[in-house]
Enzyme design. Structure first.
Site, PDB file in Angstrom:
ATOM      1  N   LYS A  10       0.858  -1.191   0.000  1.00  0.00           N
ATOM      2  CA  LYS A  10       0.000   0.000   0.000  1.00  0.00           C
ATOM      3  C   LYS A  10       0.890   1.235   0.000  1.00  0.00           C
ATOM      4  CE  LYS A  10       0.851   1.288   4.480  1.00  0.00           C
ATOM      5  NZ  LYS A  10       1.599   2.509   4.857  1.00  0.00           N
ATOM      6  N   ASP A 141      -3.041  -1.056  10.468  1.00  0.00           N
ATOM      7  CA  ASP A 141      -3.182  -1.076   9.009  1.00  0.00           C
ATOM      8  C   ASP A 141      -3.831  -2.354   8.483  1.00  0.00           C
ATOM      9  OD1 ASP A 141      -1.988   1.381   8.916  1.00  0.00           O
ATOM     10  OD2 ASP A 141      -0.081   0.687   8.078  1.00  0.00           O
TER      11      ASP A 141
END
EC number: 2.7.1.148
Length: 283
Positions: A10, A141
């Site tokens: 990401k 996350d």
């Protein structure tokens, strides 16, 4: 039979620190987007109820590895609710491409892929909400990787709103250093009072990362890579680093810059995607 599962990277397209809670955690506003690049998790089911990680990480005990912790957490949660078939177990290995301490979410992505994949393979039937809630106990996350869609995140990163930012091409560079997150968050000069703004306002502003000034100050390698990339395109830090990225409209533009990179710059080109490669693989 061995199955393979994507564990994508990401980027934090922007990251603003808006405060610090009494427990020490920082509140933030950030924009997550996935890359069509990452690790691969290999899973082979076993019928003796055991979890084995076949590719250990140096310096990390087997039971402390996020992959093993994710598998055991799913096993316990499903068993406690009567949804774990008898004997469910797995051999797990990883083809690692993402650097540790790089700000690309490698460990969190690995944990999320294990949760999603084993929930499917073991036929536990847990919902995405349940998996995301479990993931949050493993790391802030993890939920965005579980849910699998680009998102605007608030709180400590757990309050997610799906968004669809432009899917640009990125040259992602690793400066050759690993930055532990606490090094950045404990720095007294880290901005901690950036005003909270709406997602609509933030998407119209020039993107930046509050952690970047600290990473550049404390790690000359980060500063050197960013200084070079900024000569060619808008560039910034992802997460708390150490990786940095430059954004381009086309793949050819990104590759042309990578071809000109000095020998000391290690990088790759990848496309930003709003639907995670993990979830694309399950369609």
């Amino acid at each position: 039979m061995r199955t393979q599962w994507p564990s994508p990277a990401k980027l934090n397209l922007f990251l603003y620190i808006t405060g610090q809670r009494a427990d020490g955690y920082h509140t933030l506003q950030t924009l997550f987007q996935f890359l069509d690049y990452g690790d691969t998790i290999n899973i082979e089911l076993r019928d003796d109820g055991d979890i084995r990680l076949l590719t250990p990480v140096e310096g990390v005990e087997h039971e402390d590895n996020l992959i093993v912790r994710a598998a055991r957490l799913l096993m316990k949660t499903a068993a406690d609710s009567g949804r774990l078939p008898t004997g469910s177990g797995a051999n797990i290995s990883i083809d690692k491409r993402l650097p540790m301490g790089g700000g690309l979410g490698g460990g969190s992505s690995n944990a999320a892929t294990v949760l999603v994949a084993l929930n499917h393979l073991w036929q536990c039937g847990l919902s995405m909400d349940e998996l995301a809630e479990m993931g949050l106990t493993l790391g802030a996350d993890v939920p965005v990787f579980v849910r699998g869609h680009a998102a605007f995140a608030e709180g400590v990163g757990e309050i997610l709103t799906p968004v669809d930012p432009p899917e640009k091409w990125y040259l992602v560079a690793h400066p050759g250093v690993s930055i532990p997150t606490p090094v950045i968050f404990k720095d007294p000069e880290l901005p901690r009072n950036t005003p909270k703004r709406s997602i609509e306002t933030l998407l119209k502003c020039e993107f930046s990362n509050d952690c970047e000034v600290i990473a550049r100050k404390r790690f000359r390698e980060v500063d050197a890579v960013l200084s070079w990339l900024l000569e060619y395109a808008p560039s910034r830090l992802t997460g708390t680093g150490a990786c940095v990225f430059a954004e381009f409209d086309t793949e050819s533009e990104a590759r042309q810059v990578l071809e000109q990179a000095p020998e000391w710059l290690n990088g790759f080109v990848a496309k930003g995607v709003n639907l995670s490669p993990l979830h694309r693989a399950m369609l």
